[in-house]
Design a protein around this motif. Structure first.
Motif, short mmCIF file in Angstrom:
data_model
loop_
_atom_site.label_atom_id
_atom_site.label_comp_id
_atom_site.label_asym_id
_atom_site.label_seq_id
_atom_site.Cartn_x
_atom_site.Cartn_y
_atom_site.Cartn_z
N LEU A 10 1.08 -0.65 0.53
CA LEU A 10 -0.14 0.29 -0.33
C LEU A 10 0.86 1.32 -0.12
N ALA A 11 2.16 1.37 0.57
CA ALA A 11 2.81 2.41 1.75
C ALA A 11 3.57 2.57 -0.54
N LEU A 12 3.81 1.74 -1.60
CA LEU A 12 5.01 1.97 -2.28
C LEU A 12 3.60 2.00 -3.18
N ARG A 13 2.52 1.48 -3.17
CA ARG A 13 1.82 2.20 -4.29
C ARG A 13 1.48 3.86 -4.14
N ALA A 14 1.34 4.47 -2.68
CA ALA A 14 0.75 5.57 -2.87
C ALA A 14 1.83 6.11 -2.72
N CYS A 15 3.47 5.75 -2.58
CA CYS A 15 4.14 6.45 -3.19
C CYS A 15 4.71 7.18 -4.06
N SER A 16 4.20 5.61 -5.45
CA SER A 16 4.33 5.80 -6.59
C SER A 16 2.91 6.86 -7.45
N MET A 17 1.98 7.40 -7.07
CA MET A 17 0.92 7.52 -6.85
C MET A 17 1.47 9.53 -7.16
N LEU A 18 2.26 9.64 -5.55
CA LEU A 18 2.95 11.34 -5.78
C LEU A 18 4.19 11.04 -6.69
N PHE A 19 4.90 10.18 -7.08
CA PHE A 19 6.47 10.36 -7.85
C PHE A 19 5.41 10.17 -9.96
N ALA A 20 3.37 11.08 -9.60
CA ALA A 20 3.33 10.38 -11.11
C ALA A 20 3.03 9.31 -11.26
N SER A 21 2.31 8.74 -11.05
CA SER A 21 2.49 7.51 -12.13
C SER A 21 1.32 6.91 -11.59
N PRO A 22 0.36 8.10 -12.38
CA PRO A 22 -1.13 6.96 -12.56
C PRO A 22 -1.30 5.95 -13.08
N ILE A 23 -2.12 4.96 -12.83
CA ILE A 23 -2.57 4.04 -12.77
C ILE A 23 -2.67 4.06 -15.00
N SER A 24 -3.06 4.42 -15.22
CA SER A 24 -3.50 4.46 -16.51
C SER A 24 -2.28 4.80 -17.54
N GLN A 25 -1.20 4.95 -16.96
CA GLN A 25 0.09 4.88 -17.43
C GLN A 25 0.19 3.02 -17.73
N PRO A 26 0.76 2.93 -19.15
CA PRO A 26 0.64 1.18 -19.16
C PRO A 26 1.96 0.90 -18.33
N LEU A 27 2.18 -0.18 -17.48
CA LEU A 27 3.17 -0.77 -16.16
C LEU A 27 4.09 -1.32 -16.96
N HIS A 28 3.58 -2.83 -17.38
CA HIS A 28 3.52 -4.20 -17.88
C HIS A 28 3.41 -3.88 -19.54
N GLY A 29 4.01 -3.41 -20.43
CA GLY A 29 3.16 -3.60 -21.65
C GLY A 29 2.89 -2.20 -22.50
N THR A 30 2.96 -2.36 -23.87
CA THR A 30 3.18 -1.80 -24.47
C THR A 30 1.39 -1.28 -25.22
N PRO A 31 1.15 0.34 -25.19
CA PRO A 31 -0.23 0.27 -25.95
C PRO A 31 -0.23 0.00 -26.74
N CYS A 32 -1.57 0.22 -26.88
CA CYS A 32 -2.11 -0.25 -28.02
C CYS A 32 -2.81 1.06 -29.70
N LYS A 33 -2.70 0.25 -30.45
CA LYS A 33 -2.18 1.30 -31.57
C LYS A 33 -4.09 1.08 -31.82
N SER A 34 -4.75 0.56 -31.34
CA SER A 34 -7.00 0.65 -31.32
C SER A 34 -7.13 -0.28 -30.14
#
Ligand SMILES: *[C@@H]1O[C@H](CO)[C@@H](O)[C@H](O)[C@H]1NC(C)=O
Ligand SMILES: *[C@@H]1O[C@H](CO)[C@@H](O)[C@H](O)[C@H]1NC(C)=O
Ligand SMILES: [Cu+2]
Length: 349
Positions: A10-34
């Motif tokens: 939980l703490a790590l998640r909170a930190c990553s939010m502080l460092f402006a890494s919204p969950i909508s950013q790809p965490l584990h892969g490549t964004p889709c073309k469509s």
């Protein structure tokens, strides 16, 4: 220890939010073309429904890519791959939902790329029919003109003898089926677009030439009704959720297979009925809805053993999902978020 880890996460998640890494950013892969906006079968236009069925018929008539496989079509190659890995992706393992997510995407993409389907991906929301109280024979999905054809006709099919006993979960899994045979293999589907389909793989792990068999079992309806699904959606962890879907015999997964019966109720050769992909599409949608009801916590929630015979094994994001004969393996981390490659889909409400 577990509690400590939980707070650390939980703490790590909170930190990553502080460092402006919204969950909508790809965490584990490549964004889709469509993004494919998958829709329920009934929410397709009449033309899209016909196009979809035409694409399935086309796929059933395309020659296999692997000339040394015993499959006689591209459609049967998919069925064969499911049979080849059945023992590794079912029976209450953590990779059950991720593996089938990948398979449904591969199948949908193949209908597009090889048979020209250009409508949305689709699935069958069985609860809509179950809660309608209409008899199964009147469900739109089984309509002979706009759907997949209906129930099997009694007396038109006889199961071959099973060379191995029905002992599910053992080292000698059943060859022919895993449900009471008489009822579930009622007979050949004799109406609709698949009335003349000849299958060459199945039942189970046998290779026999035969029709598409169904055998409706309306007693399964209550296992897939609105209140049951609402209960499932209240699961607080993936662990709870996946067990609600997949506990052998009583789970929602089995109930959907058994409801239609025949080929699609066979753990191994279920992919002989095009509705296999519609049932798994809906299971995947439920998982997706559950993930997205709390995306922050659930998108990468994953658990369960990887080996049905060894409950101490534990799934990880590096676990390889294998699609032998169809596609390269993919890591589970790459299927958790359907908005990333290679899945690239969302579900419309
Ligand atoms: C199945 O075959 C019969 C007899 O040849 C034919 O009348 C019918 O149109 C065919 N149905 C489909 C869906 O191809
Ligand atoms: C083709 O099928 C054969 C027989 O099932 C199999 O051994 C082989 O690995 C397959 N080849 C590919 C590229 O999948
Ligand atoms: Cu399966």
């Amino acid at each position: 220890m577990t509690v400590f880890l939980f707070y650390l996460v939980l703490a790590l998640r909170a930190c990553s939010m502080l460092f402006a890494s919204p969950i909508s950013q790809p965490l584990h892969g490549t964004p889709c073309k469509s993004i494919d906006h998958r829709k329920e079968w009934r929410d397709l236009t009449a033309k899209q429904r016909l196009d979809y069925i035409q694409a399935v018929l086309c796929f059933q008539s395309l020659p296999p890519r692997n000339s040394s496989s015993r499959a006689t079509s591209r459609f049967e190659e998919f069925q064969e791959t499911h049979i080849a890995v059945t023992g590794f992706v079912h029976f209450n393992v953590g990779q059950f939902l991720p593996w089938h997510r990948g398979l449904v995407t591969l199948y949908t993409n193949a209908l597009r790329n090889e048979c020209g389907y250009n409508g949305p991906g689709t699935y069958w929301h069985w609860t809509r029919d179950i809660d309608s109280d209409l008899p199964m024979e009147q469900w739109q999905i089984f309509d002979p003109n706009t759907g997949f054809g209906g129930d099997g006709v009694s007396g038109t099919y006889e199961l071959p003898p099973d060379p191995l006993p029905d002992n599910i979960g053992s080292t000698n899994p059943p060859t022919a089926d895993f449900l009471p045979r008489e009822q579930c293999y009622k007979g050949c589907v004799q109406d609709g677009p698949f009335a003349n389909l000849t299958l060459h793989i199945g039942p189970g792990r046998l290779y026999t030439e035969r029709c598409l068999v169904r055998g409706f079992d309306p007693s399964r309806r209550r296992q897939l009704s609105g209140p049951v699904i609402e209960g499932l959606m209240e699961s607080r962890t993936f662990e709870e959720f996946r067990q609600g879907i997949d506990v052998t015999g009583t789970g929602i997964h089995t109930a959907g297979h058994a409801l239609v019966g025949g080929e699609v109720s066979n753990l191994y050769s279920a992919g002989g009925d095009p509705l296999f992909y519609f049932h798994h599409g809906n299971l995947d949608r439920l998982w997706w809805l559950w993930q997205h009801a709390d995306r922050e916590r659930r998108l990468y929630d994953l658990s369960g053993p990887t080996d049905k015979n060894d409950p101490t094994t534990k799934i990880t994001f590096d676990f390889e999902l294998k699609y032998p004969g169809l596609a390269p393996s993919i890591k589970i981390r790459n299927v958790m978020d359907s908005l990333l490659e290679p899945n690239c889909f969302t579900y419309e409400p």
